[in-house]
Design an enzyme around this catalytic site. Sequence first.
Site, PDB file in Angstrom:
ATOM      1  N   MET A  31       0.756  -1.242  -0.033  1.00  0.00           N
ATOM      2  CA  MET A  31      -0.122  -0.002   0.087  1.00  0.00           C
ATOM      3  C   MET A  31       0.846   1.259  -0.004  1.00  0.00           C
ATOM      4  SD  MET A  31      -2.900   1.213   2.883  1.00  0.00           S
ATOM      5  CE  MET A  31      -1.775   1.173   4.372  1.00  0.00           C
ATOM      6  N   PRO A  32       1.120   1.858  -0.989  1.00  0.00           N
ATOM      7  CA  PRO A  32       1.892   3.070  -1.148  1.00  0.00           C
ATOM      8  C   PRO A  32       1.143   4.214  -0.431  1.00  0.00           C
ATOM      9  CG  PRO A  32       1.639   2.113  -3.256  1.00  0.00           C
ATOM     10  CD  PRO A  32       0.652   1.450  -2.379  1.00  0.00           C
ATOM     11  N   TYR A  33       1.991   4.967   0.195  1.00  0.00           N
ATOM     12  CA  TYR A  33       1.423   6.153   0.781  1.00  0.00           C
ATOM     13  C   TYR A  33       2.599   7.540   0.319  1.00  0.00           C
ATOM     14  CZ  TYR A  33       1.138   9.739   4.315  1.00  0.00           C
ATOM     15  OH  TYR A  33       0.960  10.915   5.112  1.00  0.00           O
ATOM     16  N   LYS A  85       2.186  -0.252  -8.822  1.00  0.00           N
ATOM     17  CA  LYS A  85       1.210  -0.613  -7.829  1.00  0.00           C
ATOM     18  C   LYS A  85      -0.149  -0.384  -8.150  1.00  0.00           C
ATOM     19  CE  LYS A  85       4.569  -1.214  -4.751  1.00  0.00           C
ATOM     20  NZ  LYS A  85       4.556  -2.360  -4.022  1.00  0.00           N
ATOM     21  N   HIS A  89      -2.406   5.721  -1.475  1.00  0.00           N
ATOM     22  CA  HIS A  89      -2.962   6.825  -0.754  1.00  0.00           C
ATOM     23  C   HIS A  89      -1.998   7.901  -0.965  1.00  0.00           C
ATOM     24  CE1 HIS A  89      -5.778   4.313   1.826  1.00  0.00           C
ATOM     25  NE2 HIS A  89      -4.782   3.593   1.574  1.00  0.00           N
TER      26      HIS A  89
END
Length: 68
Positions: A1-3, A35, A41
Site C-alpha cells: 500500500m503506497p503512501y 502498484k 494513498h
Amino acid sequence: MPYINIKVTDERVTKKQKQKLIEGATQLVVEILQKDPKTTHVVIDEIAVDNWGVNGKQYSEFKTKTKK
C-alpha cells in the site's frame, strides 16, 4: 500500500490543482512501481509560509524580499 505525502505552502492551491497532484502522483507510482491505484494513498499537507524555511529564513520573509 503506497503512501505519498506531498507538502506545499498554503498559497492558494486550488481543489483542481490538488486533484491533478493526486492523479499524477498515483499514476507515477502505478507506472514505475506497478502498484494498484486502489491501494495508493496520497495526502497533501498545506504548510503556512511562516512554517516553511528556505535559505535560513521563513519562506514568508524570503518571498517578500524576492518581490522587491
